[in-house]
Design an enzyme around this catalytic site. Structure first.
Site, short mmCIF file in Angstrom:
data_model
loop_
_atom_site.label_atom_id
_atom_site.label_comp_id
_atom_site.label_asym_id
_atom_site.label_seq_id
_atom_site.Cartn_x
_atom_site.Cartn_y
_atom_site.Cartn_z
N ALA A 1 1.10 -1.35 -0.27
CA ALA A 1 -0.14 -0.32 -0.26
C ALA A 1 0.88 1.52 -0.04
O ALA A 1 0.25 2.86 -0.78
CB ALA A 1 -0.96 0.20 1.03
N LYS B 1 -3.02 4.51 -1.78
CA LYS B 1 -2.05 5.65 -0.66
C LYS B 1 -1.17 5.32 -2.35
O LYS B 1 -1.20 6.75 -2.43
CB LYS B 1 -1.87 4.08 -0.09
CG LYS B 1 -2.95 3.90 1.19
CD LYS B 1 -3.57 3.64 1.52
CE LYS B 1 -4.17 2.71 2.20
NZ LYS B 1 -6.10 1.67 1.97
N1 F0G Z 1 -2.84 -2.56 3.76
C1 F0G Z 1 -2.85 -1.57 4.56
C2 F0G Z 1 -1.24 -1.48 4.68
C3 F0G Z 1 -3.89 -0.70 4.44
O1 F0G Z 1 -3.33 0.52 5.25
C4 F0G Z 1 -5.12 -0.55 3.81
C5 F0G Z 1 -6.23 0.55 4.30
C6 F0G Z 1 -5.39 -1.44 2.87
C7 F0G Z 1 -4.31 -2.73 3.32
C8 F0G Z 1 -6.93 -1.57 2.56
O2 F0G Z 1 -6.62 -1.39 1.25
O3 F0G Z 1 -9.04 -0.11 2.31
O4 F0G Z 1 -8.01 -0.69 -0.51
O5 F0G Z 1 -9.05 -1.97 1.23
N2 F0G Z 1 -6.00 1.63 5.10
C9 F0G Z 1 -6.94 2.64 5.26
C10 F0G Z 1 -6.12 3.24 6.44
C11 F0G Z 1 -8.30 2.46 4.83
O6 F0G Z 1 -7.51 4.16 6.91
O7 F0G Z 1 -5.51 2.82 6.75
P1 F0G Z 1 -7.71 -0.18 1.27
#
Ligand code: F0G
Length: 461
Positions: free
Chosen positions: A220, A261
């Site tokens: 991400a 991200k």
């Molecule tokens: N992996 C990581 C490291 C993340 O930070 C997130 C999402 C995901 C996977 C999932 O991705 O939202 O596209 O389905 N993080 C967001 C946050 C929601 O606010 O840190 P996603």
């Protein structure tokens, strides 16, 4: 006035489109909080002044990305934007197969399915992100975190606090056996956006190969991680962020990515990997739940925006600017003695609430109380990563609280200016100076699972 002696270089872009934001009064915000059961997920976003809830899907796209939207080829199968995206991802990751998905969590779900995860399986990570852990759990498998012990010491400085403890990992494999998946999350979001070193990725890769365990990166924030490697791992200081990213990917068997991200887009994700059999299983499943494998739940124009975002995110000027913003915020808070998780992370500053509000016990949800105060007094929305989100109740009824009680100030990419950051710094300092006035909270409605999204709270008098 600036908040610290650090002189900020101007951002490597100028502004072409603006989105107005408005500041409500404290009286209005008090009423909005009451009506929302003190839960930000119930407050209309237009009533937020500075929104630091997440860096996910909140990036400002460039004119090059917006122009790309007009070139969307909306054919159902084999659209030209897929081939562009495939090309860009193959170039950065070196992996053969590319599968777009509508966001990160659907990529995680597809991987869990393709690896046949079930009750008999065990998976390990430096630290799984919540959705990854949830996807593994619903498959029936177990998920263990092996981030180094330093990650749990908020004031300790360490260049790569996101590293996986490889000794513990090898011990675990030898004693528990049968690990079906290793994931290294770059950067480690759950630990405050802390990076993982290339040396650590190489070590993990050796172990994965030795025991023939599939090894994936949760990519991400791969570009932010690559930039930390450039700054902190001397051996790689002369490589470009892209060359470092290529190295990071070269040691794993594949990756899953939320493009929301470091894809610099508002929606999207993907899986990339080399194993043909796993790829086939992903394709079979996704046609049922996500869409044909060349669009993965996205429009052709979205694929184009991701392809362009992935190219821009690795530009050194951009990464320098991004890093500098986070450092600026961190230095401003540090100068005023505000406790937060050190060192500053790649996308967020995580306030250390046990030290910020020592008078409120975890049973009274201090991190939640701090997010409420930040909004009520200053119109800022932040995320609670504390005892509302992460406590769990044992069978005997006793509550176990998380080790760290944090409030995350996540910085959207290319969105806020230095003046906005100054406002955030002033606001946090103001609350710190009046911290005794902040009281604990109680839960008046508890929905059980993922309660931070739906819970209702109110202040204790
Ligand atoms: N992996 C990581 C490291 C993340 O930070 C997130 C999402 C995901 C996977 C999932 O991705 O939202 O596209 O389905 N993080 C967001 C946050 C929601 O606010 O840190 P996603």
């Amino acid at each position: 006035m600036t908040h610290n002696d650090q002189k900020l270089k101007p951002p490597p872009f100028k502004i072409k489109v603006v989105e107005p934001i408005k500041k409500t009064t404290r009286k209005e915000r008090k009423k909005l909080l009451e009506e929302a059961g003190y839960n930000f997920f119930n407050i209309a976003a237009e009533n937020i002044y500075i929104d630091l809830l997440t860096d996910s899907g909140t990036s400002a796209m460039s004119d090059y990305q917006w122009a790309g939207l007009m070139l969307g080829d909306e054919s159902y199968a084999q659209c030209k934007n897929f081939f562009h995206l495939e090309n860009v991802i193959q170039d950065i990751t070196g992996y053969k197969y590319v599968v777009p998905t509508h966001q990160g969590r659907s990529a995680e779900n597809l991987i869990c399915h393709a690896l046949n995860l079930d009750q008999s399986k065990v998976t390990v990570s430096n630290q799984f992100f919540d959705t990854t852990r949830a996807n593994i759990k619903i498959s029936g498998a177990r998920a263990y975190d092996f981030v180094i012990a330093e990650a749990y010491k908020p004031s300790l400085l360490h260049d790569f606090k996101g590293n996986l403890d490889t000794n513990a990992l090898e011990d675990f494999i030898q004693n528990k056996g049968d690990v079906s998946l290793i994931v290294v999350t770059v950067t480690n979001n759950a630990g405050g956006g802390q990076p993982v070193s290339l040396a650590n990725i190489i070590e993990v890769s050796k172990i994965a190969k030795k025991y023939k365990i599939p090894f994936f990166l949760d990519a991400a924030r791969f570009a932010e991680n690559a930039y930390f490697i450039k700054l902190r791992e001397k051996k790689y200081q002369n490589l470009s962020p892209k060359e470092i990213a290529q190295k990071m990917f070269s040691y794993a068997d594949g990756c899953m990515m939320s493009a929301k991200k470091d894809g610099l887009v508002n929606i999207g994700g993907f899986i990339a990997l080399n194993d043909e059999q796993i790829y086939r299983r992903i394709k079979e499943r996704m046609t049922v739940i996500e869409g044909f494998p060349t669009y993965g739940g996205l429009a052709g124009r979205d694929l184009e925006a991701i392809a362009r975002g992935l190219t821009e995110v690795l530009e050194e000027d951009y990464l320098e600017y991004r890093h500098q913003q986070l450092e600026y915020l961190g230095k401003g808070l540090e100068k005023a003695g505000i406790p937060f998780i050190k060192p500053v992370g790649g996308h967020s500053i995580n306030l250390d609430v046990k030290r910020f509000l020592p008078h409120i016990p975890q049973s009274e949800f201090p991190a939640w109380a701090l997010t409420v105060a930040l909004y009520e007094y200053h119109g800022i929305r932040a995320a609670e990563l504390g005892s509302v989100a992460f406590s769990r109740q044992q069978e005997d009824g006793k509550w176990i609280f998380p080790e760290l009680e944090q409030v995350r100030l996540a910085i959207p990419r290319r969105v806020y200016s230095q003046e906005h950051l100054d406002y955030v710094i002033d606001s946090v300092i103001d609350l710190y100076e009046h911290k005794e006035e902040i009281t604990g909270m109680k839960i008046i409605y508890d929905p059980g699972i993922l309660r931070h999204f739906n819970a209702k709270l109110c202040p204790l008098d």
